[in-house]
Design a protein around this motif. Structure first.
Motif, PDB file in Angstrom:
ATOM      1  N   VAL A 395       0.836  -1.203   0.000  1.00  0.00           N
ATOM      2  CA  VAL A 395       0.000   0.000   0.000  1.00  0.00           C
ATOM      3  C   VAL A 395       0.869   1.251   0.000  1.00  0.00           C
ATOM      4  CG1 VAL A 395      -1.713   1.290   1.306  1.00  0.00           C
ATOM      5  CG2 VAL A 395      -1.936  -1.174   1.094  1.00  0.00           C
ATOM      6  N   LEU A 396       1.941   1.245   0.787  1.00  0.00           N
ATOM      7  CA  LEU A 396       2.820   2.415   0.807  1.00  0.00           C
ATOM      8  C   LEU A 396       3.558   2.585  -0.512  1.00  0.00           C
ATOM      9  CD1 LEU A 396       4.214   2.383   4.434  1.00  0.00           C
ATOM     10  CD2 LEU A 396       3.166   4.320   3.268  1.00  0.00           C
ATOM     11  N   ALA A 397       3.827   1.486  -1.207  1.00  0.00           N
ATOM     12  CA  ALA A 397       4.440   1.611  -2.533  1.00  0.00           C
ATOM     13  C   ALA A 397       3.518   2.346  -3.488  1.00  0.00           C
ATOM     14  CB  ALA A 397       4.790   0.229  -3.078  1.00  0.00           C
ATOM     15  N   VAL A 398       2.208   2.138  -3.358  1.00  0.00           N
ATOM     16  CA  VAL A 398       1.236   2.849  -4.196  1.00  0.00           C
ATOM     17  C   VAL A 398       1.104   4.301  -3.746  1.00  0.00           C
ATOM     18  CG1 VAL A 398      -1.166   2.905  -4.954  1.00  0.00           C
ATOM     19  CG2 VAL A 398       0.007   0.713  -4.695  1.00  0.00           C
ATOM     20  N   GLY A 443      11.031   6.197   5.630  1.00  0.00           N
ATOM     21  CA  GLY A 443      12.030   5.861   4.626  1.00  0.00           C
ATOM     22  C   GLY A 443      11.717   6.451   3.268  1.00  0.00           C
ATOM     23  N   TYR A 444      10.437   6.400   2.855  1.00  0.00           N
ATOM     24  CA  TYR A 444      10.052   6.984   1.565  1.00  0.00           C
ATOM     25  C   TYR A 444      10.236   8.500   1.575  1.00  0.00           C
ATOM     26  CZ  TYR A 444       8.071   2.618  -0.196  1.00  0.00           C
ATOM     27  OH  TYR A 444       7.902   1.334  -0.653  1.00  0.00           O
ATOM     28  N   VAL A 445       9.823   9.163   2.656  1.00  0.00           N
ATOM     29  CA  VAL A 445       9.972  10.623   2.732  1.00  0.00           C
ATOM     30  C   VAL A 445      11.441  11.013   2.727  1.00  0.00           C
ATOM     31  CG1 VAL A 445       9.547  12.637   4.198  1.00  0.00           C
ATOM     32  CG2 VAL A 445       7.748  10.943   3.887  1.00  0.00           C
ATOM     33  N   TYR A 514      13.105  -3.764  12.957  1.00  0.00           N
ATOM     34  CA  TYR A 514      12.367  -2.502  12.883  1.00  0.00           C
ATOM     35  C   TYR A 514      13.232  -1.393  12.290  1.00  0.00           C
ATOM     36  CZ  TYR A 514       8.057  -3.805  15.306  1.00  0.00           C
ATOM     37  OH  TYR A 514       6.836  -4.353  15.613  1.00  0.00           O
ATOM     38  N   ARG A 515      14.487  -1.340  12.698  1.00  0.00           N
ATOM     39  CA  ARG A 515      15.362  -0.293  12.135  1.00  0.00           C
ATOM     40  C   ARG A 515      15.577  -0.488  10.632  1.00  0.00           C
ATOM     41  NH1 ARG A 515      18.334  -0.957  17.201  1.00  0.00           N
ATOM     42  NH2 ARG A 515      19.736  -2.449  16.166  1.00  0.00           N
ATOM     43  N   GLY A 516      15.512  -1.727  10.164  1.00  0.00           N
ATOM     44  CA  GLY A 516      15.702  -1.983   8.745  1.00  0.00           C
ATOM     45  C   GLY A 516      14.518  -1.599   7.880  1.00  0.00           C
ATOM     46  N   LEU A 517      13.351  -1.347   8.481  1.00  0.00           N
ATOM     47  CA  LEU A 517      12.178  -0.984   7.688  1.00  0.00           C
ATOM     48  C   LEU A 517      12.352   0.352   6.969  1.00  0.00           C
ATOM     49  CD1 LEU A 517       9.203  -2.030  10.012  1.00  0.00           C
ATOM     50  CD2 LEU A 517      10.017  -3.181   7.955  1.00  0.00           C
ATOM     51  N   THR A 518      13.171   1.231   7.519  1.00  0.00           N
ATOM     52  CA  THR A 518      13.368   2.527   6.857  1.00  0.00           C
ATOM     53  C   THR A 518      14.153   2.391   5.549  1.00  0.00           C
ATOM     54  OG1 THR A 518      15.372   2.873   8.186  1.00  0.00           O
ATOM     55  CG2 THR A 518      13.298   3.779   9.037  1.00  0.00           C
ATOM     56  N   GLN A 519      14.809   1.264   5.335  1.00  0.00           N
ATOM     57  CA  GLN A 519      15.586   1.054   4.115  1.00  0.00           C
ATOM     58  C   GLN A 519      14.801   0.296   3.046  1.00  0.00           C
ATOM     59  OE1 GLN A 519      18.445   2.614   4.074  1.00  0.00           O
ATOM     60  NE2 GLN A 519      18.198   3.152   6.248  1.00  0.00           N
ATOM     61  N   VAL A 520      13.579  -0.116   3.359  1.00  0.00           N
ATOM     62  CA  VAL A 520      12.766  -0.875   2.404  1.00  0.00           C
ATOM     63  C   VAL A 520      12.197   0.081   1.360  1.00  0.00           C
ATOM     64  CG1 VAL A 520      10.728  -2.329   2.118  1.00  0.00           C
ATOM     65  CG2 VAL A 520      12.203  -2.623   4.113  1.00  0.00           C
ATOM     66  N   ALA A 521      12.430  -0.202   0.097  1.00  0.00           N
ATOM     67  CA  ALA A 521      11.937   0.627  -1.012  1.00  0.00           C
ATOM     68  C   ALA A 521      11.287  -0.302  -2.034  1.00  0.00           C
ATOM     69  CB  ALA A 521      13.066   1.439  -1.627  1.00  0.00           C
ATOM     70  N   ASP A 522       9.984  -0.405  -1.990  1.00  0.00           N
ATOM     71  CA  ASP A 522       9.250  -1.249  -2.931  1.00  0.00           C
ATOM     72  C   ASP A 522       8.770  -0.424  -4.114  1.00  0.00           C
ATOM     73  OD1 ASP A 522       9.158  -3.844  -1.487  1.00  0.00           O
ATOM     74  OD2 ASP A 522       8.094  -2.666   0.016  1.00  0.00           O
ATOM     75  N   GLU A 523       8.624  -1.081  -5.238  1.00  0.00           N
ATOM     76  CA  GLU A 523       8.173  -0.428  -6.464  1.00  0.00           C
ATOM     77  C   GLU A 523       6.847  -1.018  -6.911  1.00  0.00           C
ATOM     78  OE1 GLU A 523      11.234  -0.988  -9.288  1.00  0.00           O
ATOM     79  OE2 GLU A 523      12.696   0.305  -8.250  1.00  0.00           O
ATOM     80  N   VAL A 524       6.182  -0.306  -7.790  1.00  0.00           N
ATOM     81  CA  VAL A 524       4.930  -0.777  -8.386  1.00  0.00           C
ATOM     82  C   VAL A 524       5.280  -1.522  -9.659  1.00  0.00           C
ATOM     83  CG1 VAL A 524       2.717  -0.105  -9.361  1.00  0.00           C
ATOM     84  CG2 VAL A 524       3.638   1.151  -7.396  1.00  0.00           C
TER      85      VAL A 524
END
Length: 1006
Positions: A395-398, A443-445, A514-524
């Motif tokens: 959802v955050l990728a969208v 992470g996205y911001v 949890y700290r690694g979640l800020t580095q997750v970058a998913d694409e559509v």
């Protein structure tokens, strides 16, 4: 006198001499060969006249063929188009022709389009035909009710036969997936082609289609008629069922027709018709099943066009759009992303990208749907409570495609994360989900606009959030604050300015995740990954084994050693006596029950062997038609699962599949101890994989499609497994599952262990015996007796005990007052268990159960609310939570949080409203308070300081319950409940009286 005689029927007799009646096949052959019929219609009026005059079968087929041949192309109105003559024709066909000729028409049913059966279905396959059948059904139902309610017997015993005929006709008429498209095209053809006038004439006919197929009138009348037919059926026809009378099957039929409509070219110009019908179908009681089917056909199918589903969704009302979108997110999570678990590696990105691509295609350019995604991520009850992190990543990728959208998510999440009321009252499972959203959005911001995140972390909102988290009374709330603070500080700050709270080693793995979640970058991405079936662990192992075999075959083989030649001569000694003295005869084998039969043909030599591997056990359980395999699987499952728990990964890989089979298993063969064996198998799974199966069983209880008894078995397993893991109980299968290398020989065991005491059975624990249906009730009664025993002892010692404690009947059931005094001196205390086990019960048992219940309280689904407010399930659910928190014990680090959540749940207005007039549910609430007071005996000061209002409210409610109970029935349920209420009331009163000064500040203005 002639007026007294009324003709029943009129029979036409031919002028020629009577001839033997030909068979149906010969008459059809003669008709088709000569085509000579006495009355051949030349117009619709002629056909109507023939049908009214009790036609022969040949004349009927001739009239049906004439009516089905004339359409608009012949410049003659079709019988499917609404007109006065077509209404009369349909009425005659339904009321007279079907009643008299249905048996012959069914015999004539064949592949040929010119058969009488197919011609009749064609003539009645219209809105007019369906309405005529429904009107006839209603009339017959009313006639049946009026005659059965009056004196005497039925005047027309053939009513149920006519109802059965009409139901059969309706069942055959509604076959096919193009009904709605054809009905709309027929309505369009009957309006003409004159623009605005056509639209005005089309509107009422479209509304008629919507009300007929989406209003539920077909299902209700068919179900009522089916009930009458079943009531008059014989025992041989108990399996009589009509799919049209089943709301779920009718909903699936409606879904297939909606899919056909959406895939047609007509839907592009008239999209609102499909959306309106879809909206009505959601209200038939099986909305989730309808959404799942339509989504699977329009989106989750190879070659599908998701934009067609977006077209369907975009024309729904706003409230329906939100409901459908949230259901889609839940479906995506359960079907694709839940199996990822806490996984943010590269392997999970293609699947997350595929789900994000499907969501992007469904949403399109709709701003409302994008706003609903932001609401789902940030609402207090959203973000996929209990679902894996994969759906939040998708959802955050969208949402991240729009910078303003992801910034809004971050701002709302940060403000909510630090709110004191949210920290205090929200379930921990909910807070974990929102913490994941906060870290992912940060992470996205940071990647889109680093300066924006830096400015946000310099505001008072950020500082207040961290301060409130660190000051939270619950350990997990503080840990979440630490992990979020460290993760965001690592993004913005540098060097020594970075936050570092030195998390304990016990939680280091979770902190890193949890700290690694800020580095997750998913694409559509594209949806191709959704159509690929993921390889199971077994298939992976199989592939690896095949590769190993190929490698072994390719490797050079060593030359085989030649066999030894020659003779080996060994000299035997005869000093110990003759050789035959050393021969010990074998003991006579035990008799085989199967060999005792006199008839050798009845002896079975193909008995199945006990399963050795978990996949064999699954195969046995799936074969529901084989008694031997089912019996062998059930008797072997508890021991085999426990034996395989720590050896290999078989149980872990197949745990969810095995649990689903055990829950859904039915007693088809009426086996002895079936329920006990099934529960023992489920408990073995819980004992083998508690971290995996605890949340899985909690999710299955709320979301699974199971009966009340099956859901009750899930709660029983959770309650009993928690006590076994805590050491209060020991299963009899534990010793049987132990390998021989783990046990001592019998003679040696007697030297070290007391008599009748097993190595795996502590003397302080009890043994789980065969489980009765009320297994939890027995444990609850035992805990209640231990809770009331000290107060009963005090009442026995005092000359005049408290009036509130009417415990004379309880003390009389004890042996003597001396025993009561001994109980007082040696008061049973809850055993302190290791924090690891207590933490496991809290995170894997208690938290998933109570969090999903709180989410269900805010759910609008009637099915979910029907489950949680079923009196039996609700009482069993509360007892299960009480047993889990009692098994956790006073050494649990998260005991304050667990106590607060369960206490507020017991005081919930909806729960207490359900308990009015229900003794079983009232007793469950009282038992919950008793378990909480027992575990928190040494924390009464903290309870008064943190939950003063709740304690006072609970005391008032328990006092009201105690006052409304009459009691007096010695040993009865109400007397026992009154004793329990008195015990809870006294314990609350003692705590409040002792720490009343702590309550003063909190209760000002209460």
């Amino acid at each position: 006198m002639d007026d007294f005689l009324t003709p029943v029927s009129t029979i036409r007799i031919a002028d020629k001499e009577a001839e033997p009646e030909p068979s149906l096949a010969s008459s059809q052959a003669k008709f088709s060969a000569t085509n000579q019929v006495k009355f051949v219609p030349t117009s619709a009026e002629d056909a109507l006249e023939i049908l009214k005059q009790q036609p022969s079968y040949d004349e009927l087929v001739s009239a049906l063929r004439f009516l089905s041949r004339h359409t608009l192309e012949n410049d003659i109105p079709s019988i499917k188009l609404p007109s006065p003559i077509s209404a009369q024709l349909v009425q005659v066909l339904v009321s007279e022709i079907v009643t008299n000729h249905w048996v012959l028409l069914k015999e004539d049913a064949g592949d040929s389009k010119n058969s009488g059966f197919k011609l009749l279905l064609y003539c009645l396959s219209s809105i007019t035909g369906i309405n005529a059948i429904l009107v006839r059904l209603r009339a017959l139902i009313q006639e049946y009710k009026s005659e059965t309610e009056g004196p005497g017997k039925l005047k027309r015993p053939d009513i149920h036969l006519n109802l059965e005929t009409l139901l059969d006709l309706l069942e055959n008429l509604l076959k096919g997936d193009g009904w709605l498209l054809e009905a709309w095209q027929t309505a369009k053809a009957s309006t003409g082609l004159d623009g605005a006038t056509s639209t005005a004439r089309m509107r009422p006919r479209v509304q008629e289609i919507l009300s007929l197929f989406g209003g539920g009138r077909i299902v209700s009348l068919a179900a009522e008629a089916e009930g009458i037919v079943k009531a008059n059926k014989t025992a041989k026809d108990d399996n009589y069922e009509i799919s049209v009378a089943d709301a779920q099957q009718y909903t699936m039929w409606l879904g297939r027709n909606i899919v056909t409509w959406q895939l047609s070219d007509v839907a592009l110009e008239n999209a609102k018709f499909g959306s309106d019908l879809f909206s009505k179908g959601l209200k038939l009681g099986h909305g989730d099943a309808l959404i799942k089917h339509v989504l699977s056909e329009l989106v989750l199918k190879k070659g599908a066009n998701p934009s067609r589903f977006g077209l369907l969704l975009g024309n729904l009302p706003s409230t329906e759009q939100r409901k459908v979108l949230f259901s889609i997110l839940k479906l995506f999570s359960s079907k694709y992303l839940d199996r990822l678990g806490h996984c943010d590696t590269e392997d999970s990105k293609p699947l997350v990208a595929a789900v994000a691509g499907a969501l992007e295609a469904i949403i399109g350019e709709s701003n409302n749907l994008k706003d609903y995604l932001v609401e789902w991520l940030t609402s207090s009850s959203g973000a996929g409570l209990g679902e894996g992190v994969g759906i939040r990543r998708a959802v955050l990728a969208v949402v991240s495609q729009n910078r303003d959208g992801v910034v809004t998510v971050l701002e709302k999440s940060l403000g909510q994360f630090g709110d004191q009321l949210y920290i205090k009252h929200s379930p921990m499972l909910q807070q974990e989900a929102h913490a994941e959203v906060l870290l992912l959005s940060a992470g996205y911001v940071h990647r889109l606009s680093p300066i924006k995140l830096t400015l946000m972390m310099r505001t008072s909102v950020w500082l207040t959030a961290i301060s409130n988290r660190l000051a939270a009374p619950h350990q997990k709330a503080r840990l979440l604050g630490m992990w979020v603070g460290e993760a965001l500080s690592n993004l913005v700050d540098k060097g020594d300015k970075r936050l570092n709270f030195d998390t304990e080693k016990e939680f280091e793995d979770m902190a890193i995740w949890y700290r690694g979640l800020t580095q997750v970058a998913d694409e559509v991405g594209t949806t191709e990954a959704l159509f690929e079936s993921p390889p199971t662990a077994f298939s992976k192992k199989k592939t690896a084994s095949l590769k190993a075999e190929k490698a072994a075959q390719a490797a050079p083989r060593r030359p085989a050693q030649p066999p030894q030649t020659g003779f080996i001569i060994e000299e035997l000694s005869d000093e110990e006596g003759p050789e035959e003295d050393d021969l010990v005869p074998y003991a006579k084998p035990d008799s085989d029950e199967e060999d005792s039969d006199d008839d050798p043909t009845l002896i079975r030599r193909d008995k199945p062997k006990a399963p050795v591997y978990i996949r064999d056990l699954i195969r046995y359980l799936r074969d529901t038609d084989n008694y031997d395999l089912q019996k062998l699987a059930l008797t072997t499952a508890p021991t085999l699962i426990r034996r395989k728990a720590e050896y290999g990964t078989e149980v872990k890989e197949h745990a969810d599949e095995l649990a689903g089979l055990l829950i859904g298993l039915s007693d088809k063969f009426e086996m002895e101890d079936f329920d006990d064996l099934r529960l023992q198998g489920m408990m073995a799974l819980m004992a083998a994989q508690p971290k995996i199966m605890g949340p899985w069983f909690a999710k299955t209880f709320f979301d699974g499609d199971y009966s009340i008894s099956q859901r009750a078995s899930v709660l029983i397993v959770l309650g009993l497994a928690s006590r076994e893991l805590a050491g209060f109980e020991t299963s009899t299968y534990t010793t049987a599952a132990a390998f021989p290398s783990k046990t001592l020989p019998e003679r040696v065991e007697k030297l070290y262990l007391p008599q009748n005491t097993s190595l795996y059975q502590p003397p302080s624990s009890s043994t789980l015996k065969p489980l009765p249906p009320n297994a939890l009730d027995g444990i609850a009664h035992s805990i209640t007796d231990n809770f009331l025993a000290p107060m009963a002892a005090e009442a026995a010692d005092a000359a005049t005990g408290p009036d509130a404690l009417k415990l004379s009947t309880f003390t009389s059931r004890l042996d003597n007052p001396e025993k009561v005094r001994r109980i007082t001196k040696a008061k049973p205390r809850i055993r302190s268990i290791p924090n690891t086990t207590a933490g496991l019960l809290s995170s894997s048992f208690f938290t998933p159960l109570i969090s999903r219940f709180q989410a269900a309280l805010h759910s609008s689904s009637s099915k979910t609310r029907g489950i949680i407010f079923n009196p039996y399930l609700l009482s069993l659910y509360l007892k299960t939570l009480a047993l889990i928190i009692h098994a956790s014990g006073p050494s649990t680090l998260s005991l304050p949080q667990m106590t607060a959540e369960l206490w507020r749940l017991l005081l919930n207005t909806s729960v207490r409203a359900q308990a009015v007039g229900d003794l079983q549910l009232t007793q469950a609430i009282l038992f919950g308070f008793m378990a909480l007071l027992d575990v928190n005996e040494d924390r009464m000061r903290d309870l008064c300081q943190e939950m003063g209002r709740e304690l006072i409210e609970a005391k008032d409610w328990v006092a009201g319950v105690f006052g409304n109970l009459r009691g007096g029935d010695e040993g009865g349920e109400e007397e026992r409940m009154k004793m329990l209420a008195a015990g809870v009331l006294v314990r609350l009163g003692e705590g409040i009286e002792r720490w009343q000064l702590v309550l003063v500040g909190d209760l000002i203005g209460f």
